[in-house]
Design a protein around this motif. Structure first.
Motif, PDB file in Angstrom:
ATOM      1  N   GLY A  27       0.799  -1.215   0.000  1.00  0.00           N
ATOM      2  CA  GLY A  27       0.000   0.000   0.000  1.00  0.00           C
ATOM      3  C   GLY A  27       0.836   1.271   0.000  1.00  0.00           C
ATOM      4  N   GLU A  28       0.342   2.267   0.718  1.00  0.00           N
ATOM      5  CA  GLU A  28       0.951   3.595   0.703  1.00  0.00           C
ATOM      6  C   GLU A  28       2.356   3.590   1.290  1.00  0.00           C
ATOM      7  OE1 GLU A  28      -0.522   8.170   1.647  1.00  0.00           O
ATOM      8  OE2 GLU A  28      -1.665   6.448   2.385  1.00  0.00           O
ATOM      9  N   ALA A  29       2.637   2.668   2.199  1.00  0.00           N
ATOM     10  CA  ALA A  29       3.967   2.617   2.805  1.00  0.00           C
ATOM     11  C   ALA A  29       5.026   2.141   1.823  1.00  0.00           C
ATOM     12  CB  ALA A  29       3.942   1.699   4.024  1.00  0.00           C
ATOM     13  N   ALA A  30       4.609   1.382   0.790  1.00  0.00           N
ATOM     14  CA  ALA A  30       5.580   0.773  -0.120  1.00  0.00           C
ATOM     15  C   ALA A  30       5.568   1.374  -1.514  1.00  0.00           C
ATOM     16  CB  ALA A  30       5.309  -0.725  -0.218  1.00  0.00           C
ATOM     17  N   LEU A  31       4.521   2.105  -1.856  1.00  0.00           N
ATOM     18  CA  LEU A  31       4.342   2.524  -3.244  1.00  0.00           C
ATOM     19  C   LEU A  31       4.063   4.013  -3.352  1.00  0.00           C
ATOM     20  CD1 LEU A  31       1.974  -0.424  -4.215  1.00  0.00           C
ATOM     21  CD2 LEU A  31       4.354  -0.187  -4.949  1.00  0.00           C
ATOM     22  N   GLU A  32       4.608   4.617  -4.395  1.00  0.00           N
ATOM     23  CA  GLU A  32       4.298   6.005  -4.739  1.00  0.00           C
ATOM     24  C   GLU A  32       3.410   5.996  -5.984  1.00  0.00           C
ATOM     25  OE1 GLU A  32       6.585   9.767  -6.844  1.00  0.00           O
ATOM     26  OE2 GLU A  32       7.764   8.388  -5.593  1.00  0.00           O
ATOM     27  N   LEU A  33       2.277   6.677  -5.928  1.00  0.00           N
ATOM     28  CA  LEU A  33       1.375   6.714  -7.074  1.00  0.00           C
ATOM     29  C   LEU A  33       1.915   7.628  -8.167  1.00  0.00           C
ATOM     30  CD1 LEU A  33      -2.236   6.884  -5.574  1.00  0.00           C
ATOM     31  CD2 LEU A  33      -1.034   4.918  -6.520  1.00  0.00           C
ATOM     32  N   VAL A  34       1.838   7.142  -9.406  1.00  0.00           N
ATOM     33  CA  VAL A  34       2.183   7.946 -10.573  1.00  0.00           C
ATOM     34  C   VAL A  34       0.928   8.340 -11.333  1.00  0.00           C
ATOM     35  CG1 VAL A  34       3.407   7.955 -12.791  1.00  0.00           C
ATOM     36  CG2 VAL A  34       4.457   6.870 -10.785  1.00  0.00           C
ATOM     37  N   ARG A  35       0.009   7.397 -11.463  1.00  0.00           N
ATOM     38  CA  ARG A  35      -1.183   7.653 -12.281  1.00  0.00           C
ATOM     39  C   ARG A  35      -2.268   6.663 -11.935  1.00  0.00           C
ATOM     40  NH1 ARG A  35      -2.214   5.910 -18.431  1.00  0.00           N
ATOM     41  NH2 ARG A  35      -3.775   7.418 -19.043  1.00  0.00           N
ATOM     42  N   VAL A  36      -3.505   7.135 -11.915  1.00  0.00           N
ATOM     43  CA  VAL A  36      -4.683   6.280 -11.757  1.00  0.00           C
ATOM     44  C   VAL A  36      -5.659   6.646 -12.870  1.00  0.00           C
ATOM     45  CG1 VAL A  36      -6.610   5.587 -10.291  1.00  0.00           C
ATOM     46  CG2 VAL A  36      -4.384   6.150  -9.253  1.00  0.00           C
ATOM     47  N   ALA A  37      -6.081   5.661 -13.652  1.00  0.00           N
ATOM     48  CA  ALA A  37      -7.018   5.929 -14.740  1.00  0.00           C
ATOM     49  C   ALA A  37      -7.908   4.714 -14.933  1.00  0.00           C
ATOM     50  CB  ALA A  37      -6.274   6.236 -16.035  1.00  0.00           C
ATOM     51  N   VAL A  38      -9.137   4.954 -15.360  1.00  0.00           N
ATOM     52  CA  VAL A  38     -10.077   3.867 -15.641  1.00  0.00           C
ATOM     53  C   VAL A  38     -10.260   3.785 -17.153  1.00  0.00           C
ATOM     54  CG1 VAL A  38     -12.404   2.964 -15.299  1.00  0.00           C
ATOM     55  CG2 VAL A  38     -11.236   4.167 -13.428  1.00  0.00           C
ATOM     56  N   TYR A  39     -10.063   2.593 -17.685  1.00  0.00           N
ATOM     57  CA  TYR A  39     -10.205   2.357 -19.119  1.00  0.00           C
ATOM     58  C   TYR A  39     -11.234   1.265 -19.355  1.00  0.00           C
ATOM     59  CZ  TYR A  39      -5.765   4.779 -20.008  1.00  0.00           C
ATOM     60  OH  TYR A  39      -4.764   5.691 -20.090  1.00  0.00           O
ATOM     61  N   ARG A  40     -11.844   1.331 -20.529  1.00  0.00           N
ATOM     62  CA  ARG A  40     -12.607   0.184 -21.026  1.00  0.00           C
ATOM     63  C   ARG A  40     -11.749  -0.474 -22.090  1.00  0.00           C
ATOM     64  NH1 ARG A  40     -17.811   0.211 -18.949  1.00  0.00           N
ATOM     65  NH2 ARG A  40     -18.190  -1.741 -20.071  1.00  0.00           N
ATOM     66  N   PHE A  41     -11.408  -1.745 -21.896  1.00  0.00           N
ATOM     67  CA  PHE A  41     -10.627  -2.473 -22.871  1.00  0.00           C
ATOM     68  C   PHE A  41     -11.549  -2.940 -23.991  1.00  0.00           C
ATOM     69  CE2 PHE A  41      -7.695  -3.873 -19.172  1.00  0.00           C
ATOM     70  CZ  PHE A  41      -7.047  -2.647 -19.208  1.00  0.00           C
ATOM     71  N   HIS A  42     -11.163  -2.677 -25.226  1.00  0.00           N
ATOM     72  CA  HIS A  42     -11.984  -3.016 -26.390  1.00  0.00           C
ATOM     73  C   HIS A  42     -11.232  -3.967 -27.312  1.00  0.00           C
ATOM     74  CE1 HIS A  42     -14.812   0.131 -25.287  1.00  0.00           C
ATOM     75  NE2 HIS A  42     -13.841   1.021 -25.294  1.00  0.00           N
ATOM     76  N   ALA A  43     -11.980  -4.603 -28.212  1.00  0.00           N
ATOM     77  CA  ALA A  43     -11.405  -5.402 -29.289  1.00  0.00           C
ATOM     78  C   ALA A  43     -12.114  -4.987 -30.574  1.00  0.00           C
ATOM     79  CB  ALA A  43     -11.582  -6.893 -29.028  1.00  0.00           C
ATOM     80  N   LEU A  44     -11.482  -4.094 -31.331  1.00  0.00           N
ATOM     81  CA  LEU A  44     -12.097  -3.469 -32.495  1.00  0.00           C
ATOM     82  C   LEU A  44     -11.123  -3.492 -33.672  1.00  0.00           C
ATOM     83  CD1 LEU A  44     -13.434  -0.266 -30.685  1.00  0.00           C
ATOM     84  CD2 LEU A  44     -14.783  -2.295 -31.252  1.00  0.00           C
ATOM     85  N   ILE A  45     -11.646  -3.735 -34.875  1.00  0.00           N
ATOM     86  CA  ILE A  45     -10.820  -3.719 -36.086  1.00  0.00           C
ATOM     87  C   ILE A  45     -11.584  -2.972 -37.170  1.00  0.00           C
ATOM     88  CG2 ILE A  45      -9.608  -5.083 -37.817  1.00  0.00           C
ATOM     89  CD1 ILE A  45      -9.504  -7.380 -35.841  1.00  0.00           C
ATOM     90  N   ALA A  46     -10.917  -2.038 -37.828  1.00  0.00           N
ATOM     91  CA  ALA A  46     -11.551  -1.270 -38.896  1.00  0.00           C
ATOM     92  C   ALA A  46     -11.872  -2.173 -40.085  1.00  0.00           C
ATOM     93  CB  ALA A  46     -10.632  -0.132 -39.346  1.00  0.00           C
ATOM     94  N   ARG A  47     -13.011  -1.916 -40.709  1.00  0.00           N
ATOM     95  CA  ARG A  47     -13.407  -2.714 -41.866  1.00  0.00           C
ATOM     96  C   ARG A  47     -12.584  -2.375 -43.101  1.00  0.00           C
ATOM     97  NH1 ARG A  47     -20.063  -2.834 -41.455  1.00  0.00           N
ATOM     98  NH2 ARG A  47     -20.130  -3.887 -39.403  1.00  0.00           N
ATOM     99  N   GLN A  48     -12.071  -1.145 -43.163  1.00  0.00           N
ATOM    100  CA  GLN A  48     -11.207  -0.726 -44.262  1.00  0.00           C
ATOM    101  C   GLN A  48      -9.993  -0.011 -43.673  1.00  0.00           C
ATOM    102  OE1 GLN A  48     -14.680   1.397 -46.292  1.00  0.00           O
ATOM    103  NE2 GLN A  48     -13.275   1.059 -48.003  1.00  0.00           N
ATOM    104  N   TRP A  49      -8.824  -0.326 -44.215  1.00  0.00           N
ATOM    105  CA  TRP A  49      -7.609   0.350 -43.769  1.00  0.00           C
ATOM    106  C   TRP A  49      -7.117   1.353 -44.805  1.00  0.00           C
ATOM    107  CZ3 TRP A  49      -3.832  -3.000 -40.474  1.00  0.00           C
ATOM    108  CH2 TRP A  49      -4.557  -3.785 -39.570  1.00  0.00           C
ATOM    109  N   ARG A  50      -7.747   1.321 -45.971  1.00  0.00           N
ATOM    110  CA  ARG A  50      -7.392   2.281 -47.032  1.00  0.00           C
ATOM    111  C   ARG A  50      -8.653   2.742 -47.741  1.00  0.00           C
ATOM    112  NH1 ARG A  50      -4.556   1.297 -52.975  1.00  0.00           N
ATOM    113  NH2 ARG A  50      -4.356   3.526 -53.479  1.00  0.00           N
ATOM    114  N   VAL A  51      -8.773   4.050 -47.902  1.00  0.00           N
ATOM    115  CA  VAL A  51      -9.829   4.644 -48.718  1.00  0.00           C
ATOM    116  C   VAL A  51      -9.141   5.643 -49.636  1.00  0.00           C
ATOM    117  CG1 VAL A  51     -11.960   5.981 -48.764  1.00  0.00           C
ATOM    118  CG2 VAL A  51     -11.538   4.368 -46.879  1.00  0.00           C
TER     119      VAL A  51
END
Length: 517
Positions: free
Chosen positions: A257-281
Motif C-alpha cells: 500500500g501507501e507505505a511501499a508505493l508512490e502513485l504515478v497515475r490512476v485511470a479507468v479504461y474500457r478495454f476493447h477489441a475493435l478492427i476497422a473494416r477498411q484500412w485504405r480509402v
C-alpha cells in the motif's frame, strides 16, 4: 483551386505509430508533415511493453541506443490462481531473440515519445506541427487535401497520401466513414502506475496475471523502477468509486500500500477489441489505434501499430518514387489485417481466462490449465507478435520461409561486431548463406553475403542465420524492408529468378497481391 503538392505524405498523429512512420518515410527521402493535436508529450505512461521485432524497427529509426537506458527486459509471464497455484508459466530466454534484441522490454511511453519527437526534429524532410488539429479532409484522384487548425487560424495542405495515426477516436477514420468491427470484449479496468519505494515481493522482470474470480488483476513491470497494476471493476463499481484514494490503496494493500508505493497515475479504461473494416480509402490509410484496438493481455497494442508503420513505409516509398503502382498499397491491409486479427483474438482469449468471475468456471479453468502444465503444454498459445506470420500479400507462393521474420544476427564487418541491419541497411535485400556465391542484379536490391562472394561481405558471429537457411533448404532469401521474407531460393541459379519474381509482383501484379501466397 491550388493544385500544388505540399508534401509526399501527411501523418496525422505523433504517437509511436505516427512518429515511426514519419521517420521511416523521411529516412527514405520523402517529405512528411506531422499534425499532432497535443503540443507536449502526454506526461503519463500508457503502453509499457515492446518486443524484439519492434526494437528492430526502432533500431532502423535510429533511437534504440537512446531508449535502452529507459527500458528493462521482461523475462517471465506467470498466470496464478486465487490460491497462488501457477497455471501458466511463459519464460522469455535472456539473450538475443530472432530480431537481434531481447525478446521483450518494459518501458515508459512518455520517454519513448520524447525520443521519437527528438528524432523527427533531426530528420530533413519532416515538418511537425504540434498543437494542431485536422478539421477537414477531402480526396481527389491525385492528392489528399487537409484543413488544419493551428495557432488560432486554419490552413489547407495537399499531399499525395495521408495516414491517420490519430488514435482510438481518430478524426481521419471518422472523416472517411470507416466502421469498426467489434470482436465482443468490453471490460472496465482501473490502471494504477506506481514507483515502489521498497521491495514489494515481486520479481522486477516478471509480469503476473492473478486469475482470481474475486478480483481479476494484472501486475507488470512498467520500465525501470516502476510497476503497473490493473484491476477489473466488479459489478456495481463505477469509475468514480474505484479511483478514490481510499479504493486505490485498498487495492494495493497486498503489496504494501501507501507505505511501499508512490502513485504515478490512476485511470479507468474500457478495454476493447475493435478492427476497422477498411484500412485504405483512396489516398488515405489508417494505422495503429485508428485501425485497431485490443485488450492489453499480450502487450501488443503499440507493437501492432509500429508493425503497421513498418509495413506501410516501404510500400508508400515505392509508390511515391514511381517504382510501384498505387495498387501495392492494397497489400498493406491484406497482410496486416489477418496478422492483427490473430493477435486481437488471442488477446481476447487471454482476457477471458483472466477475467472469469464465476467461481465454478474458474475452478474448471484452473483444473484444465494445471493439467496442461503438468503435461508440458501451453493451451493459451505463444506470446508476442510472432504468433502468426504473414500469409497474404507480397510473398512468394509455396516458398520455404515466406512470411517469416528474417533473423538479425550479429556480424563482423571491418573487424567490428554489429547487428546485421546496421551494416547492410534495410533496403530490399538478397541475403546469401555463408559459403554460397550467387549472381543477381536489379535496381533497388542489395546483395548481402554472409561470408563471401558478393557486393557486401559480412562474417556471421554469435547466433547466425546459417541454421535458418539449412532448416529451410535454402541458399538465399529475398528480405523485404520490413524484415519479412518474400521467399527463398534453394540453389544459387534460382536466386536471380527470386529477385525478378519479387519485383514482378510489386510492379506488375498488383491484382494478385491480396491473394493467399
Amino acid at each position: 483551386m491550388n493544385t500544388a503538392i505540399d508534401y509526399d505524405c501527411v501523418v496525422v498523429g505523433a504517437g509511436p505509430t505516427g512518429a515511426v512512420l514519419a521517420a521511416l518515410l523521411a529516412q527514405r527521402g520523402r517529405s512528411v508533415l506531422v499534425v499532432e493535436r497535443d503540443e507536449q508529450v502526454f506526461p503519463l505512461p500508457r503502453a509499457v511493453h515492446l518486443d524484439h521485432e519492434i526494437a528492430r524497427v526502432l533500431q532502423e529509426v535510429g533511437v534504440m541506443d537512446r531508449l535502452l537506458p529507459t527500458m528493462s527486459p521482461a523475462t517471465e509471464y506467470r498466470f496464478e490462481n486465487a490460491s497462488g497455484d501457477l497455471l501458466v508459466h511463459l519464460v522469455m530466454e535472456p539473450g538475443t531473440a530472432r530480431s537481434g534484441w531481447e525478446a521483450s522490454y518494459m518501458f515508459v511511453q512518455p520517454e519513448l515519445e520524447r525520443i521519437l519527437r527528438d528524432r523527427l526534429g533531426e530528420l530533413v524532410g519532416v515538418v511537425a506541427w504540434y498543437g494542431a488539429e485536422c478539421v477537414d479532409l477531402a480526396q481527389a484522384d491525385e492528392a489528399v487535401e487537409l484543413t488544419v487548425r493551428r495557432a488560432g487560424r486554419t490552413e489547407t495542405v495537399r499531399a499525395r497520401f495521408a495516414v491517420g495515426c490519430d488514435g482510438a477516436s481518430s478524426f481521419v477514420r471518422n472523416a472517411l466513414g470507416v466502421v469498426m468491427d467489434d470482436l465482443g470484449f468490453d471490460e472496465p479496468w482501473v490502471v494504477i502506475d506506481t514507483k515502489p519505494k521498497r521491495d514489494i515481493g515481486l520479481d522486477p522482470a516478471t509480469a503476473y496475471q492473478f486469475c482470481n474470480p474475486a478480483r481479476p488483476t494484472t501486475c507488470v513491470p512498467a520500465g525501470p523502477g516502476r510497476r503497473r497494476w490493473e484491476f477489473m471493476l466488479l459489478p456495481g463499481e463505477t469509475r468514480e468509486s474505484i479511483a478514490t484514494p481510499e479504493s486505490v490503496w485498498q487495492l494495493l494493500a497486498p503489496w504494501g500500500g501507501e507505505a511501499a508505493l508512490e502513485l504515478v497515475r490512476v485511470a479507468v479504461y474500457r478495454f476493447h477489441a475493435l478492427i476497422a473494416r477498411q484500412w485504405r480509402v483512396g489516398r488515405t490509410l489508417l494505422a495503429g489505434d485508428a485501425a485497431h484496438q485490443m485488450p492489453p493481455f499480450m502487450g501488443q497494442g503499440m507493437c501492432s501499430g509500429i508493425r503497421d508503420a513498418a509495413n506501410l513505409a516501404w510500400k508508400l516509398d515505392l509508390v511515391l518514387g514511381g517504382v510501384a503502382p498505387g495498387a501495392l498499397l492494397d497489400s498493406y491491409e491484406a497482410e496486416r489485417a489477418p496478422h492483427l486479427r490473430h493477435i486481437v483474438e488471442t488477446s481476447v482469449a487471454l482476457g477471458r481466462v483472466v477475467c472469469e468471475q464465476d467461481t465454478q468456471r474458474a475452478k474448471e479453468r484452473d483444473t484444465f490449465l494445471l493439467a496442461a502444465r503438468q503435461a508440458g503444454s501451453n493451451p493459451l498459445g505463444g506470446q508476442g507478435g510472432q504468433a502468426a506470420q504473414l500469409a497474404h500479400g507480397v510473398l512468394r507462393r509455396n516458398s520455404a520461409g515466406a512470411g517469416e521474420l528474417f533473423p538479425q544476427p550479429h556480424v563482423k564487418s571491418g573487424g567490428a561486431s554489429a547487428r546485421l541491419d546496421d551494416v547492410v541497411g534495410s533496403d530490399v535485400r538478397l541475403i546469401v548463406a555463408t559459403g554460397e556465391s550467387v549472381s543477381a542484379t536489379r535496381p533497388h536490391t542489395r546483395v548481402v553475403s554472409l561470408g563471401a562472394g558478393a557486393d557486401t561481405i559480412v562474417e556471421c558471429g554469435g547466433p547466425c542465420a546459417d541454421a535458418w537457411f539449412r532448416e529451410r533448404g535454402a541458399v538465399s532469401a529475398l528480405v523485404r524492408p520490413d524484415h519479412y521474407v518474400y521467399g527463398t531460393a534453394a540453389t544459387a541459379a534460382d536466386a536471380a529468378e527470386l529477385v525478378e519474381s519479387f519485383w514482378n509482383d510489386v510492379t506488375n501484379n498488383p491484382s494478385s497481391i491480396g491473394e493467399s501466397r
